[in-house]
Design an enzyme around this catalytic site. Structure first.
Site, PDB file in Angstrom:
ATOM      1  N   SER A 142      -1.191  -4.080 -17.228  1.00  0.00           N
ATOM      2  CA  SER A 142      -2.248  -3.111 -16.967  1.00  0.00           C
ATOM      3  C   SER A 142      -3.570  -3.715 -17.422  1.00  0.00           C
ATOM      4  O   SER A 142      -3.594  -4.607 -18.291  1.00  0.00           O
ATOM      5  CB  SER A 142      -1.987  -1.818 -17.743  1.00  0.00           C
ATOM      6  OG  SER A 142      -3.110  -0.951 -17.700  1.00  0.00           O
ATOM      7  N   TYR A 155      -0.785   3.064 -25.871  1.00  0.00           N
ATOM      8  CA  TYR A 155      -0.485   2.566 -24.521  1.00  0.00           C
ATOM      9  C   TYR A 155      -1.027   1.156 -24.344  1.00  0.00           C
ATOM     10  O   TYR A 155      -0.315   0.257 -23.854  1.00  0.00           O
ATOM     11  CB  TYR A 155      -1.071   3.488 -23.457  1.00  0.00           C
ATOM     12  CG  TYR A 155      -0.876   2.958 -22.058  1.00  0.00           C
ATOM     13  CD1 TYR A 155       0.390   2.950 -21.469  1.00  0.00           C
ATOM     14  CD2 TYR A 155      -1.946   2.453 -21.331  1.00  0.00           C
ATOM     15  CE1 TYR A 155       0.578   2.445 -20.194  1.00  0.00           C
ATOM     16  CE2 TYR A 155      -1.764   1.950 -20.052  1.00  0.00           C
ATOM     17  CZ  TYR A 155      -0.504   1.951 -19.484  1.00  0.00           C
ATOM     18  OH  TYR A 155      -0.325   1.442 -18.218  1.00  0.00           O
TER      19      TYR A 155
END
Length: 247
Positions: A142, A155
């Site tokens: 990501s 995250y």
């Protein structure tokens, strides 16, 4: 020249979003798909769609956080197709919170899926790839693994972990064993995630952010590109994000 024909590809998180679209795109190029996720109905539909389009696919209910279950998935792939050429570690969980929220349950859930799930996948397929002296592991990263948002500390930490593990694999497994390791690092993707945010304020912010999102198909194109390379080429990390995303 295509390099994906007859490759056996195991994809986790394949029941929806990037996983499902990538499975279809790879199958369209001749890969044999072993789809894994936690939703049987969605997996059955994916297999039906691939077979209807002339491709080959099987599916197995799998919990990536369970190492034994991941080993069973690898065994299932070998029993069905005889080998595993590619693992796409795609199953992931994105839960936003601030540190002051003390959201321990959410933190642990992301660690279980985003870190342990990827490690379990590698643990399950790597012995076979070492015996084959070939293979490709693609870990879905990501942009959060490159820079950190103020409400996405844990995250982002899991995605930084993915970047580190993949680079380590590239240096050890790629250089010395010929087993390639890659990451795809998407920006904001419209997979329906914004509507699933429980907190009303957080959901509104997520929906606003999602206005600039690109589609899962765009990420699937990147997955195909990274995997459809000759054996002597590795795409180390491919960042794909909306043109108007400023981080």
């Amino acid at each position: 020249m295509h390099h994906l024909a007859n490759k056996v590809v195991v994809i986790t998180g394949a029941s929806s979003g990037i996983g499902a679209v990538s499975a279809k795109a790879l199958a369209a190029r001749g890969s044999k798909i072993v789809a894994a996720a936690r939703g049987q109905e969605a997996l059955d539909q994916l297999v039906a769609d691939i077979e209807k389009a002339g491709g080959s696919a099987v599916a197995r209910l799998t919990d990536v956080a369970d190492a034994t279950d991941m080993e069973a998935l690898a065994d299932f792939a070998v029993e069905t197709y005889g080998r595993i050429d590619v693992l796409v570690n795609n199953a992931g969980l994105m839960l936003f919170s601030y540190w002051k929220d003390l959201a321990l349950d959410d933190w642990n859930r992301m660690i279980d899926v985003n870190i342990r799930g990827y490690l379990n996948g590698v643990h399950a397929v790597l012995p076979l790839m070492l015996r084959q002296k070939s293979g490709h592991i693609l870990n879905m990263g990501s942009v959060a693994g490159h820079q950190v948002g103020d409400d996405a500390g844990v995250y982002s930490a899991t995605k930084f972990f993915v970047q580190a593990m993949t680079e380590s694999m590239r240096k050890e497994l790629g250089v010395h064993e010929g087993i390639r390791a890659s990451t795809i690092s998407p920006g904001v993707i419209d997979t329906g995630w914004a509507d699933k945010v429980a907190d009303p304020v957080g959901r509104q912010a997520a929906q606003e952010l999602n206005r600039l999102a690109i589609t899962s198909e765009s990420v699937a194109d990147a997955v195909v590109y990274a995997l459809d390379q000759p054996d002597d080429v590795t795409v180390n990390d491919l960042i794909i994000s909306p043109t108007r995303q400023n981080w």
